[in-house]
Design a protein around this motif. Structure first.
Motif, mmCIF file in Angstrom:
data_model
loop_
_atom_site.group_PDB
_atom_site.id
_atom_site.type_symbol
_atom_site.label_atom_id
_atom_site.label_comp_id
_atom_site.label_asym_id
_atom_site.label_seq_id
_atom_site.Cartn_x
_atom_site.Cartn_y
_atom_site.Cartn_z
ATOM 1 N N ILE A 208 0.876 -1.169 0.000
ATOM 2 C CA ILE A 208 0.000 0.000 0.000
ATOM 3 C C ILE A 208 0.915 1.222 0.000
ATOM 4 O O ILE A 208 1.591 1.506 0.995
ATOM 5 N N LEU A 209 0.984 1.925 -1.101
ATOM 6 C CA LEU A 209 1.901 3.052 -1.264
ATOM 7 C C LEU A 209 1.352 4.336 -0.650
ATOM 8 O O LEU A 209 2.110 5.163 -0.144
ATOM 9 N N ASP A 210 0.061 4.526 -0.719
ATOM 10 C CA ASP A 210 -0.640 5.651 -0.091
ATOM 11 C C ASP A 210 -1.988 5.140 0.414
ATOM 12 O O ASP A 210 -2.621 4.313 -0.243
ATOM 13 N N PRO A 211 -2.410 5.646 1.595
ATOM 14 C CA PRO A 211 -1.773 6.652 2.441
ATOM 15 C C PRO A 211 -0.611 6.069 3.251
ATOM 16 O O PRO A 211 -0.567 4.863 3.503
ATOM 17 N N LEU A 212 0.298 6.927 3.655
ATOM 18 C CA LEU A 212 1.458 6.515 4.430
ATOM 19 C C LEU A 212 1.097 6.405 5.899
ATOM 20 O O LEU A 212 0.358 7.230 6.438
ATOM 21 N N THR A 213 1.629 5.385 6.554
ATOM 22 C CA THR A 213 1.351 5.193 7.983
ATOM 23 C C THR A 213 2.138 6.143 8.863
ATOM 24 O O THR A 213 1.849 6.274 10.048
ATOM 25 N N VAL A 225 -5.864 6.334 -2.257
ATOM 26 C CA VAL A 225 -5.285 5.016 -2.036
ATOM 27 C C VAL A 225 -4.529 4.597 -3.294
ATOM 28 O O VAL A 225 -5.084 4.579 -4.399
ATOM 29 N N LYS A 226 -3.256 4.271 -3.106
ATOM 30 C CA LYS A 226 -2.411 3.815 -4.202
ATOM 31 C C LYS A 226 -1.735 2.524 -3.787
ATOM 32 O O LYS A 226 -1.206 2.419 -2.675
ATOM 33 N N VAL A 227 -1.728 1.524 -4.682
ATOM 34 C CA VAL A 227 -1.202 0.212 -4.332
ATOM 35 C C VAL A 227 -0.291 -0.300 -5.436
ATOM 36 O O VAL A 227 -0.317 0.197 -6.580
ATOM 37 N N ARG A 228 0.528 -1.279 -5.074
ATOM 38 C CA ARG A 228 1.346 -1.997 -6.054
ATOM 39 C C ARG A 228 0.768 -3.402 -6.224
ATOM 40 O O ARG A 228 0.561 -4.119 -5.240
ATOM 41 N N VAL A 229 0.497 -3.771 -7.456
ATOM 42 C CA VAL A 229 -0.125 -5.052 -7.784
ATOM 43 C C VAL A 229 0.894 -5.909 -8.517
ATOM 44 O O VAL A 229 1.602 -5.426 -9.412
ATOM 45 N N THR A 272 4.981 -6.144 -12.007
ATOM 46 C CA THR A 272 4.185 -5.333 -11.091
ATOM 47 C C THR A 272 3.715 -4.061 -11.776
ATOM 48 O O THR A 272 4.363 -3.557 -12.706
ATOM 49 N N VAL A 273 2.589 -3.526 -11.299
ATOM 50 C CA VAL A 273 2.083 -2.232 -11.740
ATOM 51 C C VAL A 273 1.591 -1.486 -10.508
ATOM 52 O O VAL A 273 1.324 -2.097 -9.466
ATOM 53 N N GLU A 274 1.470 -0.176 -10.641
ATOM 54 C CA GLU A 274 0.908 0.639 -9.568
ATOM 55 C C GLU A 274 -0.467 1.144 -9.993
ATOM 56 O O GLU A 274 -0.667 1.519 -11.152
ATOM 57 N N TYR A 275 -1.403 1.134 -9.047
ATOM 58 C CA TYR A 275 -2.766 1.542 -9.353
ATOM 59 C C TYR A 275 -3.250 2.523 -8.291
ATOM 60 O O TYR A 275 -3.106 2.273 -7.083
#
Length: 297
Positions: A208-213, A225-229, A272-275
């Motif tokens: 989970i790239l965003d949001p940052l903890t 919300v941004k993720v790496r798949v 991998t891709v980012e979404y």
């Protein structure tokens, strides 16, 4: 006091008949505040031809036990092979300790090394990170440092797939994991004792790239919300459904908000891709410490 998970001493084997240490899950967890306790997850000394394959070992003697070691190879060990393991030291100690390199470790690769302190590994001298370890041993070129989402301190299987999945090297000596699941030769198996088993689609969220903890967010401000798949399968995929869930706590059955969207694109095997989700979350008041769960199906 030193407490050990697996202790191998005074064992003589040879290249034809080595000692195989495989598919072990070892979790050593001690009191949070006692820094006088030292744990060694796997200790090998005065032994030769010890092959350490597909083990998951986690050591946390305390929150601040810098003398602990997840794996320790003593000065009198020779011809030790260390491959496809998942090693973690959560108590600020060494994840990998080789006392006096020479003929001790002949192969070391495709391992995952995780620490939470300033000590990383010892290879005749301190090495601060994976790059420094590679420089010191000229090995571990395909090893990694991926944070482990373990189910719990006592259950060292993964909650969701990370980059250690499909990142090990197939070994004929260990065709199955600790639970009897077969390890795939193609595309590749998982590092550690547990093979990650996909149920519907061989793809998943690795980060989970965003949001940052590490950042505090303002209530009712929109969150992206941004993720790496990653495609963990053997064949390319072109669509995957992604669901993002915001909860007060990860154990809660009722979510605050949920969005499901579809990624459409070409993802080749092990790529991998980012979404970025088109919908944004608007967390209400008193959601500091809330968690995001994102799943692909």
């Amino acid at each position: 006091a030193v407490r050990k998970g697996i202790d191998i001493k005074n064992s003589t084997f040879d290249m034809i008949n080595p000692l195989l240490v495989f598919n072990n899950a070892v979790s050593l967890t001690g009191p949070a505040t006692n820094s006088n306790i030292a744990y060694i997850g796997l200790d090998v000394d005065t032994s030769n031809y010890v092959y350490i394959y597909y083990n998951t070992i986690r050591a946390q003697a305390s929150n601040n036990s810098s003398n602990s070691k997840t794996v320790s190879i003593g000065a009198s060990a020779t011809n030790v092979n260390i491959r496809n393991n998942n090693f973690e030291n959560a108590g600020k100690g060494y994840v990998y300790y080789v006392a006096s390199p020479g003929t001790q470790v002949s192969i070391s690769n495709n391992n995952n090394y995780v620490v939470n302190g300033t000590r990383f590994a010892f290879w005749g001298a301190n090495t601060a990170n994976l790059g420094a370890l590679r420089t010191a041993n000229n090995l571990d070129l395909s090893s990694d440092t991926i944070i482990n989402p373990f189910v719990s301190d006592s259950n060292l299987s993964l909650l969701y797939p990370t980059e250690i999945v499909r990142n090990a090297e197939p070994l004929d000596d260990v065709p199955m994991d600790i639970l009897g699941n077969y390890r795939p030769v193609s595309p590749r198996p998982t590092m550690g004792a547990y093979e990650y088993i996909f149920t519907n689609v061989d793809a998943g969220i690795t980060n989970i790239l965003d949001p940052l903890t590490t950042i505090s967010y303002v209530e009712n401000d929109p969150l992206t919300v941004k993720v790496r798949v990653k495609n963990f399968g053997n064949y390319s995929i072109d669509t995957i459904n992604l669901t993002a869930v915001l909860k007060y706590h990860k154990e809660d059955a009722t979510p605050i908000q949920t969005y499901t969207e579809q990624y459409v694109g070409f993802i080749t095997s092990l790529d991998t891709v980012e979404y970025t989700f088109n919908n944004t979350f608007t967390p209400p008041l008193n959601t500091n410490g809330a968690v995001f769960n994102v799943a692909g199906f």
